[in-house]
Design an enzyme around this catalytic site. Sequence first.
Site, PDB file in Angstrom:
ATOM      1  CG  ASP A 102      -0.520  -4.968   1.396  1.00  0.00           C
ATOM      2  OD1 ASP A 102      -1.181  -5.015   2.918  1.00  0.00           O
ATOM      3  OD2 ASP A 102      -0.620  -4.916   0.410  1.00  0.00           O
TER       4      ASP A 102
HETATM    5  N1  URA Z   1      -4.515  -1.912   0.055  1.00  0.00           N
HETATM    6  C1  URA Z   1      -3.007  -3.217   0.132  1.00  0.00           C
HETATM    7  O1  URA Z   1      -3.983  -3.950  -0.790  1.00  0.00           O
HETATM    8  N2  URA Z   1      -2.539  -3.072   0.869  1.00  0.00           N
HETATM    9  C2  URA Z   1      -1.926  -2.277   1.386  1.00  0.00           C
HETATM   10  O2  URA Z   1      -1.326  -2.425   2.279  1.00  0.00           O
HETATM   11  C3  URA Z   1      -2.921  -0.859   1.864  1.00  0.00           C
HETATM   12  C4  URA Z   1      -4.175  -1.345   0.898  1.00  0.00           C
END
Ligand code: URA
Length: 238
Positions: A102
Amino acid sequence: MRLDAFLSHAGLGTRNEVKHLIRKGKVTVDGAVCRQSPAQVSRDQTITCHGEPVMVPPAVLHCLLHKPLGYACSRSAEEGPLVFDLLPELWRRVVDPAGRLDRATSGLLLLTTDGGLIHRLINPKKKLPKRYRIGYRGMLADNAVARCAEGLLLDDDERPTVPAELTLHERADDLNRATLVLTEGRYHQVRRMIAALGGDVMELHRDRIGQLDLPADLAPGECREASPEELAALGKAE
Ligand code: URA
């Protein structure tokens, strides 16, 4: 490779645009003007366009990036800044990320030209562990560790998560700390699992994929080619 394909691959334009350049005599191969789009050329030859050497991206490239906060794993310019902005220009078009982090997650990301490797890294059947360091607010359920080990049914999902290893740490600052090792990668999975257990993720950082720790020489925003040893630690040979 055909000359027009070579130029297009190098980012000089569409097939039709580069054919036009070739016809106009703007392209040389080993010092001589070449007006034949189908002419066969190779990477060892010196090719110029408008007098400038044409650089082609590597055919095979495995690149490790320390993704900083605030960058999106996307090709869409509206979502920028993008992780691709952090790569050398020549690498950008030829690699794809093995899974996504993310925008608000930092850490280790592999970008590669090898679709098979991407598949091996992200396919849950391969059970490749990815380790996330978490800073969160709130109190997790007493049985949080056991529930992660059993699998959690998250909102909007049809199947429970596959067994995951949650470790709770001593609180060292204003956030509670935990580590979660996942072998699958669903949308916002860590944030949703911690939310299902009663917490709210404030910081998220991936520091290990397979046997490979985020290399200490990679500061946030830096990338470099992965060494053969690093690729082996990612399970490339398996
Ligand atoms: N889980 C999440 O919530 N975000 C990420 O970027 C990777 C795993």
